[in-house]
Scaffold this motif. Structure first.
Motif, short mmCIF file in Angstrom:
data_model
loop_
_atom_site.label_atom_id
_atom_site.label_comp_id
_atom_site.label_asym_id
_atom_site.label_seq_id
_atom_site.Cartn_x
_atom_site.Cartn_y
_atom_site.Cartn_z
N ALA A 189 -13.78 -5.97 74.81
CA ALA A 189 -14.01 -4.84 73.91
C ALA A 189 -14.91 -3.79 74.54
O ALA A 189 -14.66 -2.58 74.43
CB ALA A 189 -14.59 -5.32 72.58
N SER A 215 -13.62 -10.42 71.21
CA SER A 215 -14.77 -10.36 72.12
C SER A 215 -16.04 -10.64 71.33
O SER A 215 -16.34 -9.93 70.37
CB SER A 215 -14.87 -8.98 72.78
N SER A 232 -19.51 -7.65 68.18
CA SER A 232 -20.63 -6.92 68.75
C SER A 232 -20.85 -5.58 68.03
O SER A 232 -19.92 -4.99 67.49
CB SER A 232 -20.38 -6.65 70.23
N THR A 261 -14.02 -7.34 67.78
CA THR A 261 -15.33 -7.73 68.31
C THR A 261 -16.35 -7.96 67.21
O THR A 261 -16.31 -7.31 66.16
CB THR A 261 -15.86 -6.69 69.31
#
Length: 235
Positions: free
Chosen positions: A183, A155, A113, A111
């Motif tokens: 994720a 993700s 993020s 990810t």
């Protein structure tokens, strides 16, 4: 009733399928569930509970992105005692071996993020699927002779970004596809002690430029839905 879900306790089953699109949730309820009853329409995020082959199952939209799925998944787990959550959504292929309409069972999720990193700033926490759900889904998909891949996905927070080439390089490292929710779902599963899995249908490819229509994404991809139901009711 929670802040964003209008159901009373007991109206949501302890196992749920989570498409991103609430209209896909409506389609699934109407075409797969016996006697579906709507339990949520707050902010248009439709949710239904009914019977699938005699087992009580719910389905609800989550919206797009990790903040959105985190909000709904958290409330489903904390306030409605949901124990099994399977995301059924779409993804864009990053790997040349993956084609549109193929199924992906996300074993793990890289990810971009910081949702997980904010809790664990000194290590990289690996968001992975529940093995039992993953194994059941793979067996079911294989028995049905689906074109299925098992492996990592990516993700991301931004669908439209300047990092397409970097994402494609991850495809060369075996990452199968890019999407926007897995994720966060896997992290919540680990944090709150429930079973989570993402079953994805490839809707387009960043490698070959293959694509599908918006209508097809909303009302077809029946293999993904069927595998999701069979996996979530399997004991």
């Amino acid at each position: 009733m929670s802040t964003h879900i209008g159901a009373e306790k007991g109206e949501i089953a302890d196992r749920i399928l989570l498409p991103g699109d609430p209209l896909r949730a409506k389609f699934i309820a109407e075409n797969f569930l016996e006697s579906p009853r709507q339990f949520n329409n707050i902010r248009g995020m439709l949710g239904y509970t009914g019977l699938y082959r005699g087992a009580r199952v719910s389905v609800m939209g989550t919206g797009m992105g990790m903040p959105s799925i985190s909000l709904y998944a958290y409330e489903l787990i904390r306030y409605y005692d949901v124990k099994k959550l399977i995301r059924i959504g779409t993804a864009g292929a990053l790997n040349e071996k993956v084609h549109i309409r193929d199924l992906i069972l996300a074993q793990g999720a890289a990810t971009t993020s910081r949702i997980i990193q904010k809790d664990w700033p000194n290590l990289d926490f690996p968001p992975i699927a529940d093995f039992n759900l993953l194994y059941k889904a793979y067996q079911i998909a294989s028995e049905r002779k689906c074109q299925v891949h098992v492996g990592n996905v990516l993700s991301v927070d931004l669908l439209h970004s300047d990092f397409i080439q970097e994402n494609l390089k991850l495809g060369q490292y075996g990452v199968l596809a890019v999407e926007m929710e897995t994720a966060a779902l896997y992290y919540l599963g680990a944090k709150l002690g429930v079973e989570t899995l993402a079953i994805l249908t490839v809707s387009d490819s960043l490698v070959s430029q293959e694509t599908t229509s918006a209508e097809e994404r909303q009302t077809s991809f029946l293999e993904m839905m069927s595998v999701g139901f069979e996996a979530i009711i399997s004991e």
